[in-house]
Design an enzyme around this catalytic site. Structure first.
Site, mmCIF file in Angstrom:
data_model
loop_
_atom_site.group_PDB
_atom_site.id
_atom_site.type_symbol
_atom_site.label_atom_id
_atom_site.label_comp_id
_atom_site.label_asym_id
_atom_site.label_seq_id
_atom_site.Cartn_x
_atom_site.Cartn_y
_atom_site.Cartn_z
ATOM 1 N N HIS A 41 41.804 47.216 30.121
ATOM 2 C CA HIS A 41 40.385 46.913 29.881
ATOM 3 C C HIS A 41 39.467 47.754 30.772
ATOM 4 O O HIS A 41 39.877 48.299 31.799
ATOM 5 C CB HIS A 41 40.114 45.428 30.138
ATOM 6 C CG HIS A 41 40.393 45.013 31.554
ATOM 7 N ND1 HIS A 41 39.532 45.263 32.600
ATOM 8 C CD2 HIS A 41 41.465 44.380 32.101
ATOM 9 C CE1 HIS A 41 40.036 44.794 33.721
ATOM 10 N NE2 HIS A 41 41.220 44.259 33.454
ATOM 11 N N THR A 45 33.023 43.624 37.164
ATOM 12 C CA THR A 45 32.297 43.431 38.419
ATOM 13 C C THR A 45 33.267 43.170 39.570
ATOM 14 O O THR A 45 33.058 43.659 40.682
ATOM 15 C CB THR A 45 31.317 42.256 38.289
ATOM 16 O OG1 THR A 45 32.015 41.085 37.843
ATOM 17 C CG2 THR A 45 30.220 42.572 37.281
ATOM 18 N N TRP A 46 34.326 42.435 39.302
ATOM 19 C CA TRP A 46 35.306 42.142 40.362
ATOM 20 C C TRP A 46 36.178 43.348 40.676
ATOM 21 O O TRP A 46 36.566 43.550 41.822
ATOM 22 C CB TRP A 46 36.160 40.930 39.972
ATOM 23 C CG TRP A 46 35.447 39.627 40.207
ATOM 24 C CD1 TRP A 46 34.097 39.433 40.294
ATOM 25 C CD2 TRP A 46 36.050 38.346 40.377
ATOM 26 N NE1 TRP A 46 33.812 38.097 40.491
ATOM 27 C CE2 TRP A 46 35.000 37.403 40.543
ATOM 28 C CE3 TRP A 46 37.360 37.890 40.372
ATOM 29 C CZ2 TRP A 46 35.238 36.050 40.734
ATOM 30 C CZ3 TRP A 46 37.591 36.534 40.558
ATOM 31 C CH2 TRP A 46 36.546 35.627 40.740
ATOM 32 N N ASN A 47 36.496 44.161 39.677
ATOM 33 C CA ASN A 47 37.210 45.408 39.967
ATOM 34 C C ASN A 47 36.406 46.245 40.951
ATOM 35 O O ASN A 47 36.945 46.783 41.920
ATOM 36 C CB ASN A 47 37.417 46.237 38.700
ATOM 37 C CG ASN A 47 38.427 45.653 37.736
ATOM 38 O OD1 ASN A 47 38.276 45.813 36.524
ATOM 39 N ND2 ASN A 47 39.469 44.990 38.224
ATOM 40 N N ARG A 91 37.407 40.123 29.383
ATOM 41 C CA ARG A 91 37.274 41.542 29.691
ATOM 42 C C ARG A 91 38.135 42.407 28.771
ATOM 43 O O ARG A 91 37.761 43.522 28.420
ATOM 44 C CB ARG A 91 37.606 41.808 31.162
ATOM 45 C CG ARG A 91 38.990 41.322 31.621
ATOM 46 C CD ARG A 91 39.067 41.411 33.143
ATOM 47 N NE ARG A 91 40.346 41.009 33.714
ATOM 48 C CZ ARG A 91 40.658 39.776 34.069
ATOM 49 N NH1 ARG A 91 39.776 38.786 33.881
ATOM 50 N NH2 ARG A 91 41.824 39.508 34.626
ATOM 51 N N GLU A 116 46.567 38.626 32.025
ATOM 52 C CA GLU A 116 46.945 39.094 33.355
ATOM 53 C C GLU A 116 47.869 38.100 34.059
ATOM 54 O O GLU A 116 47.922 36.910 33.691
ATOM 55 C CB GLU A 116 45.674 39.324 34.194
ATOM 56 C CG GLU A 116 45.883 39.872 35.601
ATOM 57 C CD GLU A 116 46.614 41.212 35.636
ATOM 58 O OE1 GLU A 116 47.854 41.200 35.410
ATOM 59 O OE2 GLU A 116 45.967 42.233 35.903
#
Length: 248
Positions: A41, A45-47, A91, A116
Site C-alpha cells: 500500500h 501518516t504512521w509510516n 490503507r 498486516e
C-alpha cells in the site's frame, strides 16, 4: 510449529517474460502459471512518523495517494488483470480501489487473511521507543524463534507466514493462466519473500513497491522484487519496512 517453507526451488528463478503493451507485443501468462502482482500500500501518516501500525488503521497521506495513483497508472498500461484483491485494512483497500479503477476491474475482492501482522503490544508505538517501553514484545518480534507469539495478542512469524501463503495459494488456484493484483502490507510481503526464497531477510520492503510472483503447482518464483521505478517523480520513504533491524 515448523518454519514455513514453500518450495525447494532456487531462490529467484528465470521467468517467462511479460512484455509491456507499449513495446508493441502481446503479453502472455503461461497457461499453468498464475501471475500475482503483489503491491504494498501507499505511504501512510504512521509510516511517515515511524509509528508501528500492525492491524491498526492509518490513513494514506498526501504522498501515499500520489503513490497509489502512480501504481495505478503503471499497472493500467500493462497486461490487464483478471481481478484485484486487497487486505481488509483501509490503507490497502484505498490503494487497491485506485488500481482497480485504472485497470477497469469493477470491484476489489477483500481477503482478510492478507492483512498486516498483528504485532501485539508493539502496535501504536514509535519504532525507536519499543525496546524500552515494551521489551518483551520487542524481543519476541526480533527473536530468531519464528514460532514465538508477540505478547499482547500478536502473531508469531510462522502464523503470519502460513496465513499469507495460504491466501496466495487460494488466489492462484482460481487464476491459472491469468494475472491478478494483490494489495497488502510490508510484513506480509516480508513473510512471503522469506518463505519462498528461504533468505534470512527480505531487505527493505518499500511503500507502493511492485513485486511479481509466479505460482505453478507448488513451485513459486519471484520475477521482480521491490520495484519502485514508477515512483521516480513521486518519491518514497527510503527506510521502507524492514523487520530485520530498527532502521524503520
Amino acid at each position: 510449529m515448523a518454519t514455513c517453507i514453500v518450495s525447494n526451488e532456487p531462490t529467484i528463478n528465470p521467468m517467462v517474460a511479460v512484455v509491456s503493451e507499449s513495446e508493441g507485443t502481446i503479453e502472455i501468462v503461461p497457461h499453468d502459471v498464475a501471475e500475482i502482482v503483489i503491491v504494498r500500500h501507499g505511504e501512510t501518516t504512521w509510516n511517515a512518523s515511524g509509528r508501528i501500525q500492525g492491524q491498526l488503521e492509518s490513513e494514506l497521506n498526501e504522498v501515499g495517494w500520489k503513490q497509489a495513483e502512480a501504481i495505478a497508472d503503471r499497472l493500467g498500461k500493462e497486461l490487464k488483470p483478471t481481478a484485484v484483491y486487497s487486505s481488509d485494512l483501509k490503507r490497502a483497500k484505498d490503494t487497491a480501489e485506485m488500481i482497480a479503477k485504472k485497470c477497469h476491474c469493477h470491484e476489489v475482492i477483500v481477503v482478510p487473511e492478507l492483512k498486516e501482522r498483528h504485532v501485539g503490544s508493539l502496535q501504536g508505538f514509535v519504532w525507536g521507543e519499543i525496546q524500552e517501553k515494551v521489551p518483551e514484545a520487542y524481543h519476541a518480534f526480533f527473536s530468531s524463534e519464528k514460532d514465538l507469539e508477540i505478547p499482547g495478542g500478536g502473531e508469531s512469524f510462522n502464523q503470519l507466514c502460513e496465513r499469507s501463503v495460504a491466501a496466495l495459494e487460494e488466489i492462484a488456484s482460481r487464476h491459472k493462466g491469468e494475472r491478478v493484483i494483490v494489495v497488502t502490507h510490508g510484513g506480509v510481503l516480508r513473510a512471503i519473500y522469506m518463505a519462498i526464497t528461504r533468505e534470512p531477510t527480505a531487505g527493505k520492503v518499500l511503500n507502493a513497491s511492485i513485486n511479481v510472483l509466479h505460482l505453478s503447482e507448488k513451485k513459486w518464483a519471484f520475477k521482480s522484487w521491490s520495484d519502485v521505478a514508477h515512483l521516480n517523480e513521486v518519491g518514497f520513504l527510503q527506510r521502507g519496512f524492514n523487520g530485520d533491524s530498527l532502521q524503520q
